[in-house]
Design a protein around this motif. Structure first.
Motif, PDB file in Angstrom:
ATOM      1  N   GLU A   1      70.437  45.678  69.948  1.00 54.08           N
ATOM      2  CA  GLU A   1      70.452  46.480  71.183  1.00 54.08           C
ATOM      3  C   GLU A   1      69.757  45.727  72.317  1.00 54.08           C
ATOM      4  O   GLU A   1      70.183  45.801  73.465  1.00 54.08           O
ATOM      5  CB  GLU A   1      69.776  47.831  70.908  1.00 54.08           C
ATOM      6  CG  GLU A   1      70.633  48.747  70.040  1.00 54.08           C
ATOM      7  CD  GLU A   1      69.851  49.759  69.211  1.00 54.08           C
ATOM      8  OE1 GLU A   1      70.499  50.558  68.530  1.00 54.08           O
ATOM      9  OE2 GLU A   1      68.597  49.723  69.218  1.00 54.08           O
TER      10      GLU A   1
ATOM     11  N   GLY B   1      60.788  44.704  65.797  1.00 53.12           N
ATOM     12  CA  GLY B   1      60.938  43.452  65.055  1.00 53.12           C
ATOM     13  C   GLY B   1      59.820  43.344  64.045  1.00 53.12           C
ATOM     14  O   GLY B   1      59.109  44.318  63.778  1.00 53.12           O
TER      15      GLY B   1
ATOM     16  N   ASN C   1      66.556  47.794  68.932  1.00 53.79           N
ATOM     17  CA  ASN C   1      66.419  46.832  67.839  1.00 53.79           C
ATOM     18  C   ASN C   1      66.944  45.502  68.360  1.00 53.79           C
ATOM     19  O   ASN C   1      67.321  45.375  69.535  1.00 53.79           O
ATOM     20  CB  ASN C   1      67.145  47.318  66.574  1.00 53.79           C
ATOM     21  CG  ASN C   1      68.653  47.446  66.761  1.00 53.79           C
ATOM     22  OD1 ASN C   1      69.251  46.813  67.625  1.00 53.79           O
ATOM     23  ND2 ASN C   1      69.285  48.270  65.945  1.00 53.79           N
TER      24      ASN C   1
ATOM     25  N   GLY D   1      64.107  53.167  62.476  1.00 54.74           N
ATOM     26  CA  GLY D   1      64.175  53.134  63.938  1.00 54.74           C
ATOM     27  C   GLY D   1      64.193  54.557  64.502  1.00 54.74           C
ATOM     28  O   GLY D   1      63.578  54.843  65.538  1.00 54.74           O
TER      29      GLY D   1
END
Ligand SMILES: NC(=O)C1=CN([C@@H]2O[C@H](COP(=O)(O)OP(=O)(O)OC[C@H]3O[C@@H](n4cnc5c(N)ncnc54)[C@H](O)[C@@H]3O)[C@@H](O)[C@H]2O)[C@@H](O)CC1
Ligand SMILES: Nc1ncnc2c1ncn2[C@@H]1O[C@H](COP(=O)(O)OP(=O)(O)OP(=O)(O)O)[C@@H](O)[C@H]1O
Length: 382
Positions: free
Chosen positions: A239, A264, A236, A291
């Motif tokens: 990260e 995103g 993400n 996610g």
């Protein structure tokens, strides 16, 4: 350690059409995950309580060593943070100083790095015996720390063996969702990843495993994974920032063979200098767990890729040449297709549930979305 995230990832893979999923987790998370689904095989391969007992024991020994140094009259010798009076303050005499440093990294600790043992001082008037006694106790504590380190290695090795034993039966492995950030769990994850690379297993690296890779001590592993073509990382925004920071410290400049799916508003699927964009519309809510759903979905698509590649290797014996170029392109396309599935499933789930949409609702839509995409593909091919 979380119970929701591994469930979301595993259940998503099942809903894509995967036959069997095994979740390797902590004993403490095993029961809740098992109760979420009768279909999942859940294996408790370690216990956080036992891991903590190793850290506690290590912390105890290190504290004793620090105390031992202080008893030697330390203060200005070799480390900060000691508020004991200096020898000069107590008797004004000259000092003989000995600096002590633990000879090996502690078995857990902050980032697994050295905890410097403070410099000690022996006063002239204490005599050589006192110094010798102190040194003896330090040697004994060093011995204890060493023995504990060896026990820990055996303990970690056992967990790693337990997991890697199943490698020949797996087509893909996802590491990270709900992993948590326990230093000993990271040690296990590191070794499992190394073995997976040796076994050429498809690896999907997400969440806390990406956090782990952003730590300096796992820099080599990050480099290994960046050059491993059967690896997909799914960072993400946060990260990705951490990974960039870790890599920019000293970018080896080598070829980046793995795939990065940067999540995103538009997901970017990156292979070396090539980028595919998933511009599919998602839902208006971004609840926790989507996610993990993506990590599980990519794992399913990568497992199918592994099967395809195995079949082709088989064909190769009958003179069918496997094209390396098309292998990475197929993996890239599979990652993109998985991102499309999750965006579409999120959109439908949001249309139905609006504000109350959760990751479970997204998972509930995956099956239909995959079927529809398959039908579209069949209709498109003449
Ligand atoms: N139900 C569950 O059990 C869930 C567990 N999860 C697990 O929780 C652990 C930690 O994950 P985190 O995502 O919190 O860790 P991170 O350290 O990546 O995120 C740190 C913080 O940044 C925020 N953040 C993330 N993406 C952002 C963005 N695009 N813009 C602004 N802020 C952003 C997060 O909300 C979090 O507060 C992982 O193991 C993960 O798998 C999550 O997957 C969520 C669901
Ligand atoms: N800014 C955004 N706008 C719209 N969709 C987004 C945005 N950021 C991420 N997404 C989508 O949300 C999904 C999950 O991405 P996200 O960045 O929330 O991952 P994550 O933080 O790892 O999730 P988790 O909550 O499982 O830890 C992906 O399908 C991604 O495409």
């Amino acid at each position: 350690m979380y119970a929701g995230a591994p469930y979301y990832a595993a259940e998503s893979a099942l809903r894509c059409g995967v036959d069997l999923v095994t979740v390797y987790t902590a004993a403490e998370a095993c029961m809740p995950i098992k109760c979420y689904s009768p279909e999942l095989m859940v294996r408790a391969v370690y216990s956080i309580e036992v891991m903590n007992s190793y850290l506690d024991e290590e912390g105890g020994i290190i504290r004793e060593m620090e105390g031992e140094c202080r008893r030697g009259g330390g203060g200005g010798g070799g480390g900060g943070g000691n508020d004991a009076p200096t020898t000069k303050e107590t008797n004004g005499s000259d000092t003989r100083r000995i600096a002590m440093m633990s000879g090996r990294p502690p078995i857990g600790g902050e980032g697994g790095r050295y905890l410097p043992i403070q410099g000690g001082e022996a006063r002239n008037d204490d005599g050589v015996e006192v110094l010798a006694e102190g040194l003896g106790r330090m040697t004994s504590l060093e011995g204890k720390l060493h023995a504990l380190g060896e026990r820990r290695e055996v303990f970690i090795g056992g967990i790693v063996d337990d997991i890697t034993h199943a490698f020949p039966t797996l087509h893909a492995m996802c590491i990270g969702p709900g992993l948590g950030r326990h230093p000993l769990v990271f040690s296990v994850a590191e070794k499992v990843i190394q073995r997976a690379i040796e076994a050429r297993l498809m690896l999907i690296i997400d969440a806390d495993a990406l956090f782990m890779l952003s730590l300096g001590e796992y820099r080599d592993l990050l480099e290994d994974l960046r050059s491993y073509e059967r690896c997909v990382m799914t960072p993400n925004l946060m990260e990705m920032r951490r990974l960039r920071d870790a890599l920019s410290a000293d970018d080896g400049g080598g070829r980046r063979s793995n795939i990065i799916v940067q999540k995103g508003n538009v997901d970017e699927i990156i292979h070396d200098s090539y980028t595919m964009r998933c511009e599919e519309e998602g839902g208006l809510k971004r609840c926790g767990g989507i996610g993990d759903v993506l990590a599980g979905t990519i794992s399913a698509f990568m497992a199918w890729n592994a099967i395809l590649e195995m079949e082709e290797t088989h064909d190769a014996q009958n003179d069918v040449i496997t094209n390396k170029e098309s292998e990475w392109q197929r993996r890239l396309f599979a990652s993109w297709a998985a991102a499309v599935v999750v965006k579409k499933a999120t959109k439908v789930a949001f249309q139905k549930k609006k504000r109350s949409m959760s990751a479970l609702d997204v998972i509930g839509e995956i099956g239909d979305v995959v079927n529809d995409m398959e039908d579209d593909l069949k209709n498109a091919v003449p």
